[in-house]
Scaffold this active site. Structure first.
Site, PDB file in Angstrom:
ATOM      1  N   TYR A 156     -27.940  18.197  25.205  1.00 27.10           N
ATOM      2  CA  TYR A 156     -27.627  17.237  24.138  1.00 27.10           C
ATOM      3  C   TYR A 156     -28.477  15.968  24.282  1.00 27.10           C
ATOM      4  O   TYR A 156     -29.062  15.478  23.311  1.00 27.10           O
ATOM      5  CB  TYR A 156     -26.138  16.912  24.210  1.00 27.10           C
ATOM      6  CG  TYR A 156     -25.624  15.985  23.142  1.00 27.10           C
ATOM      7  CD1 TYR A 156     -25.376  16.442  21.851  1.00 27.10           C
ATOM      8  CD2 TYR A 156     -25.362  14.641  23.427  1.00 27.10           C
ATOM      9  CE1 TYR A 156     -24.883  15.588  20.874  1.00 27.10           C
ATOM     10  CE2 TYR A 156     -24.859  13.787  22.460  1.00 27.10           C
ATOM     11  CZ  TYR A 156     -24.622  14.266  21.185  1.00 27.10           C
ATOM     12  OH  TYR A 156     -24.135  13.417  20.219  1.00 27.10           O
ATOM     13  N   LYS A 160     -31.248  14.405  21.730  1.00 24.59           N
ATOM     14  CA  LYS A 160     -31.110  13.064  21.155  1.00 24.59           C
ATOM     15  C   LYS A 160     -32.285  12.156  21.536  1.00 24.59           C
ATOM     16  O   LYS A 160     -32.692  11.291  20.755  1.00 24.59           O
ATOM     17  CB  LYS A 160     -29.771  12.453  21.599  1.00 24.59           C
ATOM     18  CG  LYS A 160     -28.561  13.199  21.050  1.00 24.59           C
ATOM     19  CD  LYS A 160     -28.548  13.179  19.534  1.00 24.59           C
ATOM     20  CE  LYS A 160     -27.401  13.930  18.906  1.00 24.59           C
ATOM     21  NZ  LYS A 160     -27.401  13.902  17.446  1.00 24.59           N
TER      22      LYS A 160
HETATM   23  P1  NAP Z   1     -18.607  16.433  14.071  1.00 22.20           P
HETATM   24  O1  NAP Z   1     -17.372  15.732  13.614  1.00 22.20           O
HETATM   25  O2  NAP Z   1     -18.492  17.539  15.069  1.00 22.20           O
HETATM   26  O3  NAP Z   1     -19.399  16.973  12.770  1.00 22.20           O
HETATM   27  C1  NAP Z   1     -20.585  17.693  12.929  1.00 22.20           C
HETATM   28  C2  NAP Z   1     -21.175  17.961  11.575  1.00 22.20           C
HETATM   29  O4  NAP Z   1     -22.401  18.699  11.739  1.00 22.20           O
HETATM   30  C3  NAP Z   1     -20.284  18.817  10.686  1.00 22.20           C
HETATM   31  O5  NAP Z   1     -20.406  18.353   9.382  1.00 22.20           O
HETATM   32  C4  NAP Z   1     -20.889  20.211  10.828  1.00 22.20           C
HETATM   33  O6  NAP Z   1     -20.655  21.048   9.718  1.00 22.20           O
HETATM   34  C5  NAP Z   1     -22.362  19.858  10.916  1.00 22.20           C
HETATM   35  N1  NAP Z   1     -23.201  20.915  11.491  1.00 22.20           N
HETATM   36  C6  NAP Z   1     -23.158  21.437  12.740  1.00 22.20           C
HETATM   37  N2  NAP Z   1     -24.102  22.390  12.882  1.00 22.20           N
HETATM   38  C7  NAP Z   1     -24.772  22.458  11.691  1.00 22.20           C
HETATM   39  C8  NAP Z   1     -25.854  23.250  11.196  1.00 22.20           C
HETATM   40  N3  NAP Z   1     -26.472  24.156  11.978  1.00 22.20           N
HETATM   41  N4  NAP Z   1     -26.265  23.055   9.922  1.00 22.20           N
HETATM   42  C9  NAP Z   1     -25.655  22.135   9.138  1.00 22.20           C
HETATM   43  N5  NAP Z   1     -24.629  21.353   9.536  1.00 22.20           N
HETATM   44  C10 NAP Z   1     -24.192  21.524  10.806  1.00 22.20           C
HETATM   45  O7  NAP Z   1     -19.656  15.404  14.710  1.00 22.20           O
HETATM   46  P2  NAP Z   1     -19.741  13.801  14.648  1.00 22.20           P
HETATM   47  O8  NAP Z   1     -19.053  13.254  15.835  1.00 22.20           O
HETATM   48  O9  NAP Z   1     -19.413  13.295  13.288  1.00 22.20           O
HETATM   49  O10 NAP Z   1     -21.312  13.611  14.946  1.00 22.20           O
HETATM   50  C11 NAP Z   1     -22.265  13.496  13.906  1.00 22.20           C
HETATM   51  C12 NAP Z   1     -23.616  13.196  14.556  1.00 22.20           C
HETATM   52  O11 NAP Z   1     -23.512  11.999  15.325  1.00 22.20           O
HETATM   53  C13 NAP Z   1     -24.083  14.283  15.517  1.00 22.20           C
HETATM   54  O12 NAP Z   1     -25.487  14.420  15.431  1.00 22.20           O
HETATM   55  C14 NAP Z   1     -23.692  13.735  16.861  1.00 22.20           C
HETATM   56  O13 NAP Z   1     -24.484  14.259  17.893  1.00 22.20           O
HETATM   57  C15 NAP Z   1     -23.929  12.253  16.641  1.00 22.20           C
HETATM   58  N6  NAP Z   1     -23.210  11.390  17.577  1.00 22.20           N
HETATM   59  C16 NAP Z   1     -21.842  11.429  17.645  1.00 22.20           C
HETATM   60  C17 NAP Z   1     -21.196  10.594  18.545  1.00 22.20           C
HETATM   61  C18 NAP Z   1     -19.703  10.562  18.671  1.00 22.20           C
HETATM   62  O14 NAP Z   1     -19.206   9.871  19.575  1.00 22.20           O
HETATM   63  N7  NAP Z   1     -18.951  11.246  17.829  1.00 22.20           N
HETATM   64  C19 NAP Z   1     -21.942   9.754  19.371  1.00 22.20           C
HETATM   65  C20 NAP Z   1     -23.329   9.750  19.277  1.00 22.20           C
HETATM   66  C21 NAP Z   1     -23.941  10.578  18.371  1.00 22.20           C
HETATM   67  P3  NAP Z   1     -19.269  21.927   9.596  1.00 22.20           P
HETATM   68  O15 NAP Z   1     -18.182  20.929   9.319  1.00 22.20           O
HETATM   69  O16 NAP Z   1     -19.518  22.802   8.434  1.00 22.20           O
HETATM   70  O17 NAP Z   1     -19.102  22.616  10.899  1.00 22.20           O
END
Ligand code: NAP
Length: 248
Positions: A156, A160
């Site tokens: 991961y 990133k």
């Molecule tokens: P999340 O709630 O798990 O949502 C992930 C999203 O990505 C969902 O909409 C999912 O679609 C979609 N997805 C996954 N694989 C995909 C693919 N192959 N093609 C198209 N869509 C896909 O994640 P989140 O926490 O909101 O995170 C969003 C972004 O922010 C990510 O890149 C994550 O790494 C980054 N981020 C998050 C955090 C945190 O603390 N949450 C911190 C730093 C960075 P489905 O709903 O259809 O599965």
């Protein structure tokens, strides 16, 4: 006048969490929104509905961004529906955590393919359209983990960190055509991705956050909306941490 152009944004992974908040924030700023998702159709439709309530048009498009065919479908659908793509938010992301010694090749590839290769494939499609338009904003959701590394998240963190290199390269390649590329690096944001972490891990993270609380998807969305605006046209190649001070 550029003010009269109806802008269109594609948000990958817009069905839930940070992606959903980004979709709604961009809709609030007056953009039509293409809500991409992998499998959560009803959640994606709900996001599109939330966007439509802001008075713009929004569609949900199922497409796996880790594949060339998925990205082609996504961009073809967007251009057929709206005629242009002004903003791309590379937000789709997954985790498959494990220590390097136990991390499988399959889990390494899965994370790199969705988080990094997916962003490259989408940026490539967006670049072609945006260079012709002489206008565009590409924003990729990186992470503090991409800046600092993290035990148990080598795949991961590599994906990133890779997004930051991709962003800076895009900024240099596309800048002369009015296209900016920036990364937003969230810290710990309360979503489905982080809900699964054990309480002890959450406590440890919390102790490293100067502002003393976890972030909300809307905190990240506000930064994305800022970078997606026309007014942010002189900002490119930057990494904006939205992390309560965690990464400094
Ligand atoms: P999340 O709630 O798990 O949502 C992930 C999203 O990505 C969902 O909409 C999912 O679609 C979609 N997805 C996954 N694989 C995909 C693919 N192959 N093609 C198209 N869509 C896909 O994640 P989140 O926490 O909101 O995170 C969003 C972004 O922010 C990510 O890149 C994550 O790494 C980054 N981020 C998050 C955090 C945190 O603390 N949450 C911190 C730093 C960075 P489905 O709903 O259809 O599965």
């Amino acid at each position: 006048m550029s003010e009269q152009i109806q802008r269109t944004a594609i948000v990958t992974g817009g069905s839930r969490g940070i992606g959903r908040a980004v979709c709604v924030a961009l809709a609030k700023s007056g953009m039509n929104v293409v809500v991409n998702y992998a499998g959560s159709a009803s959640a994606a439709e709900e996001t599109a509905q939330l966007c439509a309530e802001q008075g713009v048009q929004a569609i949900a498009v199922q497409a796996d961004v880790s594949t060339e065919q998925g990205c082609a479908l996504l961009f073809d659908t967007a251009t057929n529906q709206f005629g242009r793509v002004d903003v791309l938010v590379n937000n789709a992301g997954i985790t498959r955590d494990n220590l390097v010694m136990r991390l499988t090749e399959e889990d390494f590839d899965a994370v790199i393919n969705t988080n990094l290769k997916g962003a490259f494939l989408c940026a490539k499609k967006a670049a072609r359209i945006m260079m012709k338009q002489r206008y565009g904003r590409i924003i990729s959701i990186s992470s503090v983990v991409g800046v600092r590394g993290n035990a148990g998240q080598a795949n991961y963190a590599a994906s990133k960190a890779g997004l930051i290199g991709l962003t800076k390269s895009l900024a240099k390649e596309l800048g002369s055509r009015g296209v900016t590329a920036n990364a937003v690096a969230p810290g710990f944001i309360d979503t489905d991705m982080t809900k699964v972490l054990p309480d002890a891990v959450k406590e440890n993270i919390l102790s490293q956050i100067p502002l003393g609380n976890f972030g909300k998807p809307e905190d990240v969305a506000a930064a994305v909306a800022f970078l997606a605006a026309e007014q942010a046209g002189y900002i490119t190649g930057q990494v904006l941490c939205v992390d309560g001070g965690m990464a400094m």
